[in-house]
Design an enzyme around this catalytic site. Structure first.
Site, PDB file in Angstrom:
ATOM      1  N   HIS A 110      -0.633  -7.686  -0.352  1.00 38.36           N
ATOM      2  CA  HIS A 110       0.538  -7.548  -1.212  1.00 38.36           C
ATOM      3  C   HIS A 110       1.568  -6.617  -0.575  1.00 38.36           C
ATOM      4  O   HIS A 110       1.274  -5.878   0.361  1.00 38.36           O
ATOM      5  CB  HIS A 110       0.152  -7.097  -2.626  1.00 38.36           C
ATOM      6  N   ASP A 128      -5.329  -2.877  -0.295  1.00 37.53           N
ATOM      7  CA  ASP A 128      -5.527  -1.507  -0.766  1.00 37.53           C
ATOM      8  C   ASP A 128      -6.809  -0.871  -0.214  1.00 37.53           C
ATOM      9  O   ASP A 128      -7.884  -1.483  -0.267  1.00 37.53           O
ATOM     10  CB  ASP A 128      -5.610  -1.474  -2.303  1.00 37.53           C
ATOM     11  N   ARG A 181      -2.318   1.855 -12.145  1.00 41.38           N
ATOM     12  CA  ARG A 181      -3.239   0.948 -11.433  1.00 41.38           C
ATOM     13  C   ARG A 181      -4.674   1.434 -11.523  1.00 41.38           C
ATOM     14  O   ARG A 181      -4.943   2.627 -11.391  1.00 41.38           O
ATOM     15  CB  ARG A 181      -2.841   0.877  -9.957  1.00 41.38           C
ATOM     16  N   HIS A 185       0.003  -5.235   2.794  1.00 35.30           N
ATOM     17  CA  HIS A 185      -1.238  -4.474   2.972  1.00 35.30           C
ATOM     18  C   HIS A 185      -2.323  -4.936   2.011  1.00 35.30           C
ATOM     19  O   HIS A 185      -2.072  -5.677   1.066  1.00 35.30           O
ATOM     20  CB  HIS A 185      -0.982  -2.978   2.758  1.00 35.30           C
TER      21      HIS A 185
HETATM   22  C1  OGA Z   1      -0.350  -0.984  -5.337  1.00 37.01           C
HETATM   23  C2  OGA Z   1       0.885  -1.426  -4.698  1.00 37.01           C
HETATM   24  C3  OGA Z   1       3.089  -2.244  -5.179  1.00 37.01           C
HETATM   25  C4  OGA Z   1       4.021  -2.232  -6.342  1.00 37.01           C
HETATM   26  O1  OGA Z   1      -0.307  -0.626  -6.518  1.00 37.01           O
HETATM   27  O2  OGA Z   1      -1.404  -1.006  -4.668  1.00 37.01           O
HETATM   28  O3  OGA Z   1       0.913  -1.685  -3.535  1.00 37.01           O
HETATM   29  O4  OGA Z   1       4.649  -3.243  -6.586  1.00 37.01           O
HETATM   30  N1  OGA Z   1       1.919  -1.550  -5.520  1.00 37.01           N
HETATM   31  O5  OGA Z   1       4.108  -1.203  -7.005  1.00 37.01           O
HETATM   32 MN    MN Z   2      -1.164  -1.582  -2.743  1.00 36.66          MN
END
Ligand code: OGA
Ligand code: MN
Length: 297
Positions: free
Chosen positions: A260, A111, A275, A109
Site C-alpha cells: 500500500h 507494514d 490502525r 510498502h
Molecule cells: C498504514 C499506512 C497509509 C494511510 O497505516 O500502515 O501506510 O493512508 N497508512 O494513512
Molecule cells: Mn503502512
C-alpha cells in the site's frame, strides 16, 4: 440476521462489504463470510462505521492476536492509551504530531516487514479525513508475481531480500534507529522475495520497501539493478486501486500479498486514522509440486 453483501471494487483488488456493524459482536457465520471475502479480494472496505478504539481492537482481534504498534518516528507524542492502536495523523498538538506519516506521500510498502514475523494484516479506521488527497493505494502482489517475465519469475523464487528497519514509508527515521547509508548493512530481516500465502497457498511477490532493500549475496550494484527492475514492474497501476476516504471508513488489507501507499494532502487539512495490526507468521516459499505423469493422465 441479514447476510453481508460483497461488492468487488475492481477486477484486480478490493471489495466493499455492506450489511454489518463492526461495533457489534460478529457471529461465526458473518466472520467466516468476511474472512473468505478478504482472502478472495485482499482488501475490504466497510463504510459508515462508528468505532471506539476498544471496538476496533475487538473486531480486528477476530482475525488473530493483535501485534503491538511499531516504533513511531522521533517527534510523535502518542495520545492513545493502547499498545495496539497506532495513530496515523498529521495533526499537531503543541507543535508535536499525534501520529505518524505526516501529510506527504507514503511510498509503496508492506507494514513492519522488517520484523521476523510481520503482521498478517491491518485495519485502518478513518476518524477525520481531508476533503481531497490522502487517498490510499493497494496493489495485488499475486498479480504482480504472475505477470513477471518467466526468467525473472524463476530467478526471484531463489532470492531473499533484506527488509530495512530504519525508516518508515514517509522516509522518517524510526526512534532509536541508525541512519545507515549502505543497504547491505542496515538493520532488518531477510525474507523470501516470493512467498507462499499460508491460507490461499498462492505465490506472491514480497518486497517490503524499496529504500535500503538489499538482495542477499549479490554485489550491491547488482542488487540495486534487480530491485529497480522488480519494483518498476510491481508498481504498475494495472495491479492497483486507490481508495478515497470518507469519515467512518474502515479498510483491512492482507499484508502478506498486498502493498500500500498514500497520496500527499493539504498540510492545513486534518487527517486522523487509527490502525490495528494482527500478528502473522514467518514468510516462506514452497515451490508448487511438479505435475506427475498420473496428474496428466
Ligand atoms: C498504514 C499506512 C497509509 C494511510 O497505516 O500502515 O501506510 O493512508 N497508512 O494513512
Ligand atoms: Mn503502512
Amino acid at each position: 440476521m441479514t447476510p453481508i453483501t460483497v461488492h468487488p471494487l475492481t477486477q484486480r483488488i478490493g471489495a466493499e462489504i455492506s450489511g454489518v456493524d463492526l461495533a457489534q459482536p460478529l457471529s461465526g457465520d458473518t466472520f467466516n463470510a468476511i474472512h473468505a471475502a478478504w482472502m478472495q479480494h485482499q482488501v475490504l472496505l466497510f463504510r459508515d462505521q462508528n468505532l471506539s478504539d476498544p471496538q476496533l481492537e475487538t473486531f480486528s482481534a477476530r482475525f488473530g492476536a493483535l501485534d503491538r504498534k511499531p516504533g513511531y518516528s522521533a517527534d510523535v507524542v502518542d495520545t492513545t492509551t493502547s499498545d495496539f492502536v497506532c495513530v496515523i495523523s498529521n495533526v499537531k498538538i503543541d507543535n508535536k504530531p499525534i501520529g505518524d506519516l505526516g501529510d506527504g506521500e507514503a511510498v509503496w510498502h508492506t507494514d513492519m516487514s522488517y520484523n521476523p514475523l510481520p503482521p498478517l494484516g491491518a485495519a485502518l479506521y478513518a476518524l477525520e479525513v481531508p476533503s481531497a488527497g490522502g487517498e490510499t493505494g493497494f496493489s495485488n502482489m499475486y498479480l504482480a508475481y504472475e505477470a513477471l517475465p518467466s526468467a525473472l519469475k524463476t530467478r526471484v523464487q531463489t532470492l531473499q531480500c533484506k527488509h530495512d528497519a530504519t525508516r518508515n514509508s514517509a522516509g522518517l527515521l524510526r526512534r532509536g534507529m541508525p541512519d545507515v547509508t549502505d543497504p547491505s548493512h542496515s538493520p532488518g530481516t531477510l525474507h523470501p522475495m516470493v512467498r507462499t500465502h499460508p491460507v490461499t497457498g498462492r505465490p506472491c511477490l514480497y518486497l517490503g520497501r524499496r529504500r535500503h532493500a538489499y538482495i542477499a549475496g549479490l554485489p550491491l550494484a547488482e542488487s540495486e539493478k534487480l530491485l529497480d527492475d522488480i519494483w518498476a514492474h510491481a508498481s504498475k497501476p494495472e495491479f492497483s486501486w486507490h481508495h478515497s476516504w470518507r469519515k467512518g471508513d474502515l479498510l483491512m488489507w492482507d499484508n502478506r500479498c498486498v502493498m500500500h501507499r498514500r497520496n500527499p494532502f493539504d498540510p492545513a487539512a486534518r487527517r486522523v486514522m487509527h490502525r490495528t495490526q494482527i500478528i502473522g507468521d514467518k514468510p516462506f516459499f514452497k515451490p508448487a509440486a511438479p505435475q506427475t505423469a498420473e496428474a496428466h493422465a
